[in-house]
Write an enzyme that holds these catalytic residues in place. Sequence first.
Site, short mmCIF file in Angstrom:
data_model
loop_
_atom_site.label_atom_id
_atom_site.label_comp_id
_atom_site.label_asym_id
_atom_site.label_seq_id
_atom_site.Cartn_x
_atom_site.Cartn_y
_atom_site.Cartn_z
N GLU B 58 46.78 19.59 73.73
CA GLU B 58 46.86 19.84 75.18
C GLU B 58 48.17 20.49 75.59
O GLU B 58 48.18 21.30 76.51
CB GLU B 58 46.64 18.55 75.97
CG GLU B 58 45.19 18.16 76.15
CD GLU B 58 44.64 17.42 74.96
OE1 GLU B 58 45.45 17.02 74.09
OE2 GLU B 58 43.42 17.22 74.88
N HIS B 127 37.37 8.73 81.39
CA HIS B 127 36.60 9.90 81.79
C HIS B 127 36.45 10.03 83.31
O HIS B 127 36.21 11.10 83.81
CB HIS B 127 35.19 9.84 81.19
CG HIS B 127 35.14 10.18 79.74
ND1 HIS B 127 35.25 9.23 78.76
CD2 HIS B 127 35.01 11.35 79.08
CE1 HIS B 127 35.17 9.79 77.57
NE2 HIS B 127 35.03 11.09 77.73
#
Lengths: 339, 320
Positions: B58, B127
């Site tokens: 990331e 999530h």
Amino acid sequence: MTEITVTLTKEQRITLFRNLVRADKFGKMMYSRMMQGKLIGFYHPAEGAIAPGVAAGSFLTNDDILFPHHRGHGITHMLSKGIDIEPYIAEHAGKSTGCCEGRAAWHYAYPDNNVFGTTAYIGHNFVPCTGFGWAAKRNNRGQIVMNCFGDGAMGTGRSHEGLLLSSNWQLPIVHFCENNGFAIFAEVEEMHPTAHLSTIAEGLNIPTTIVEDGQDVFAVAEAVMPAIERARSGGGPTFIEAKCLRFKEHDIGNRDLRGWKPREQDEYDAMLKRDPVLVATERARAESLFTDGEIEKIHEDAEQEVARAVKFADDSPVESPTEAELMATLYAPRDGVSF
Amino acid sequence: MRELAYVNAIREAIQQEMRRDETVFVVGQDVRGGVYPHTLDLIEEFGEERIVDTPISESAMHGTAFGSALQGYRPIVDFMFASTAMTVFTETAIMTGQQYFLHGSKRPVPLVMTGAWGIGKRTANDHAMPIHGYYSRAPGLRVVIPSTPYDAKGIFTAAIRDNNPVMIPWCTGIMMLKGDVPEESYELPLDKASVKRAGSDVTVLANSEQLQFALKVADKLSDEISMEVIDPISFSPIDMETILSSLEKTNRIVIVDEDWESGGFAATVSARIVEQAFDLLDAPIQRVCFPNMPIPGGYMEDYLRPNPEKIESAVRYVCA
């Protein structure tokens, strides 16, 4: 891999020597100004470890992108790249003539010269440098990225990710590790299991070069130039590890420890014999690069340059915009911005 | 007019901007394959140079966008799930947000960050987590959430053309919501709230799936209470002007946000109303937010998150 070897021309050696002397004098001036209370923030002196930065910066074009090492706050790298150093000294004094309008202290950028840096987040350099490399490759005009960092940065996950993507995409980046053996107090031998940090890059299939004597600016330059050439000609990234010596404490006012004990006097005495200016002067004399008079002139010119920069900073006013004026510059406008 | 699902409205904005401007590209994980449909098949038209997959890295993935934006490209970095951006908060919030201002407001950072969130899919904290509260505290970023297909296309288009870093966390709860979307390109303002339903008794701020809930409640109560429903759209900076001018009319406000109750948008707006418009209030401000606990997966979401019943109850309380 084809090894590219270089022999430095006399002109290139003169450039390196001159920049080394300039870097040394600017670094010492910063140290003394910090002690006098004339610099704002911290100062992390580069003294003793300036040869790598000079070699990294001296043969870059204005279009090449540089992320300097934070040690010495990048002055070594930047003045070698040929940028106007006066606004940086002013910035570090919090003045309105600073390169970032007095807002950045030493976390400056010179976007017009493609210099971006530095930051408190060690290893952050790998993040923008991935994008600089991506852009440079796509621009396809021979632009390269010089990504400078210390041994401490090699402990971060960012370094792994940046190396990985540069290898996957064969980006035109020179990853330049200035290994001075310390992250603040922590010794590299204790914090890393391998003898050379470059083995991490080797594992990602990046060509590596180790410069055992990073006190010798000419030796470092001989390693840097082929890496620049490889990147420029589409050959992808290189990882250079230059082993160098940090003469001073991590930052001014801090203790200077090895691990958690003071460094020994013997260590300082031995180090001073490997002063990069001393090493370069000995080599220059041995190779008859300069006369003594020319060397003296280089020192004098550098001292005058430093004095001009100090005067510029001292003569400049402190910036004091209102909160509303600052807030008006928080977001970039749609029109009238340049890249 | 033609109808499009929310997520396909995002896709159309990206596709049209990529056709218009070759400096626009997408970087993320599995954006070629299109884990979410907003990048599906764009690889066919734009190729691997502009639909770029990275490893699960990331910081370097964001770095590809951040560094290239400083070199004049207009990247869209897709974190897939919004909370994944939080793994590199230093880079996405602090370094990206401060870059332009701290360096003298000279070289802009034109990049879009995006990712999906949404409570109610039984996916638990990792999530589901809303991130706009976290990111709206990072000065220098724009944080926007469009909540209808029409707004999604206009906001993404404007964000790609804007010269600032824009974080757009979009909500999975409205991913397939359909609505009218013009085929031609258009922009909507990034810093303006939008009145979705005019009313006179109470102002209700709501975004994403909660906007749909608020509009349903407004329908249900229309014979008793006239609700003015406003979508804030911009979470940084906050359009207080639109909120306060509605409050002048209604004198009552309910702030609905799936973000945690503590320290987020609802808290900031409440504080500003108390500071700037205390005299306008005829009832205490009510906030309908997620309680300050990690979002549990499973069926507990249904009674922990804001829902139509909680919105109705808050509206009735302030109007009593």
